[in-house]
Design an enzyme around this catalytic site. Structure first.
Site, short mmCIF file in Angstrom:
data_model
loop_
_atom_site.label_atom_id
_atom_site.label_comp_id
_atom_site.label_asym_id
_atom_site.label_seq_id
_atom_site.Cartn_x
_atom_site.Cartn_y
_atom_site.Cartn_z
N ASP A 12 0.83 -1.21 0.00
CA ASP A 12 0.00 0.00 0.00
C ASP A 12 0.86 1.27 0.00
OD1 ASP A 12 -2.36 1.38 -0.08
OD2 ASP A 12 -2.83 1.12 2.05
N ASN A 60 -10.91 -2.72 -5.61
CA ASN A 60 -10.13 -1.79 -6.44
C ASN A 60 -10.79 -1.52 -7.81
OD1 ASN A 60 -6.92 -2.91 -5.15
ND2 ASN A 60 -8.08 -1.07 -4.62
C1 IPE Z 1 -5.60 -2.79 -0.51
O1 IPE Z 1 -5.18 -1.49 -0.64
C2 IPE Z 1 -5.41 -3.51 -1.79
C3 IPE Z 1 -4.05 -3.62 -2.29
C4 IPE Z 1 -2.96 -3.24 -1.69
C5 IPE Z 1 -3.92 -4.23 -3.55
P1 IPE Z 1 -6.23 -0.29 -0.81
O2 IPE Z 1 -5.40 0.94 -0.77
O3 IPE Z 1 -7.07 -0.50 -2.00
O4 IPE Z 1 -7.11 -0.43 0.49
P2 IPE Z 1 -8.11 0.59 1.17
O5 IPE Z 1 -9.21 0.84 0.20
O6 IPE Z 1 -7.34 1.85 1.47
O7 IPE Z 1 -8.57 -0.08 2.42
C1 IPE Z 2 -1.61 0.20 -3.44
O1 IPE Z 2 -1.36 1.57 -3.46
C2 IPE Z 2 -1.75 -0.37 -4.84
C3 IPE Z 2 -3.09 -0.84 -5.17
C4 IPE Z 2 -4.12 -0.83 -4.39
C5 IPE Z 2 -3.27 -1.35 -6.52
P1 IPE Z 2 -2.55 2.61 -3.49
O2 IPE Z 2 -2.86 2.91 -4.93
O3 IPE Z 2 -3.68 2.14 -2.68
O4 IPE Z 2 -1.86 3.87 -2.83
P2 IPE Z 2 -2.52 4.91 -1.84
O5 IPE Z 2 -3.13 4.16 -0.70
O6 IPE Z 2 -3.54 5.68 -2.62
O7 IPE Z 2 -1.37 5.76 -1.41
MG MG Z 3 -4.11 2.36 -0.70
#
Ligand code: IPE
Ligand code: IPE
Ligand code: MG
Length: 240
Positions: A12, A60
């Protein structure tokens, strides 16, 4: 103490990494590749037998179309680029999820090819959770049991777990979630029941082998009790 049997990472912070640099979110996803490769290698050399990486959740799909398209293309390019070296390193690659028709056909084919190519490898098993949702997996297991007409009294934790996707996957011992967020986000819900958690503040694109090893050290200091008053044989109890 030896390495945890199964480590899972919620990768994340890509978007925030890019925002801090006044770049589009996609730049953060692109920068994540180096962290992924570093962690796979660190994990393998540390003796971790199972590594799971959360790459795309069922939730996602709510993201903007252009970000989703970018992620699909990036994952495909990354798989193609690293497939042979994964295989040469004895890594068995699997995908958890991958059921949505929105996943491009070419990507789904490359995933199937990589699974086939690395199927007989006996080194670390790398599970990439893509289009994964822990709740969905649990619902699917329940459906499978009902379809097989298994009598209710015969359903126990063992038989239920046997109907989850990738049922040979051991319970997760350690979950690492980067970026300081402290939540599960629907990740391998069944398998993390007794996992230890660490939440490094670092954003995923900056995460490297040394940080991963730091998480393993933190894990070794934990006392795992599994409901008992002591932790007699944690490594044995931690894995199914
Ligand atoms: C969880 O991260 C999914 C992945 C890392 C692939 P998100 O960034 O999508 O999770 P939330 O929505 O903040 O909980
Ligand atoms: C995790 O990084 C990757 C995926 C969920 C695909 P994020 O895209 O959630 O990054 P933040 O949480 O917005 O920083
Ligand atoms: Mg995230």
């Amino acid at each position: 103490m030896s390495a945890p049997l199964h480590v899972a990472c919620v990768m994340d912070g890509n978007g925030r990494w890019a925002e801090q640099r006044h770049l589009p979110r996609t730049a953060g996803h692109r920068a994540a590749e180096s962290a992924v490769i570093d962690v796979i290698e660190a994990s393998r050399t540390a003796g971790v037998r199972w590594l799971s990486l959360y790459a795309f959740s069922t939730e996602n799909w709510r993201r903007p179309d252009d970000e989703i398209d970018f992620l699909m293309g990036l994952v495909r390019r990354t798989l193609r680029k690293h497939a042979l070296s994964m295989c040469a390193r004895g890594i068995r690659c699997r995908f958890l999820g991958v059921s949505d028709p929105r996943i491009p056909v070419g990507l789904a084919r490359d995933m199937a090819d990589l699974m086939e190519l690395t199927r007989d490898n006996s080194g670390m098993t790398l599970t990439i959770a893509f289009d994964h949702g822990g709740r969905r997996d649990i619902v699917e297991a329940a459906r499978a049991l009902i379809r097989e007409r298994v009598p209710a009294d015969e359903v126990d934790e063992r038989s239920f777990a046997a109907h989850l996707p990738c049922p040979d996957t051991p319970d997760v011992d350690l979950v690492i979630r980067t970026s300081g967020e402290q939540r599960i986000s629907n990740f391998m819900l069944w398998q993390v029941a007794y996992a230890e958690w660490v939440f490094p503040e670092m954003l995923w694109p900056d995460f490297r082998a040394e940080h991963f090893l730091e998480c393993l050290r933190a894990y070794r200091k934990r006392e795992r009790r599994f409901g008992d008053v002591r932790s007699p044989t944690p490594m044995v109890k931690g894995s199914r």
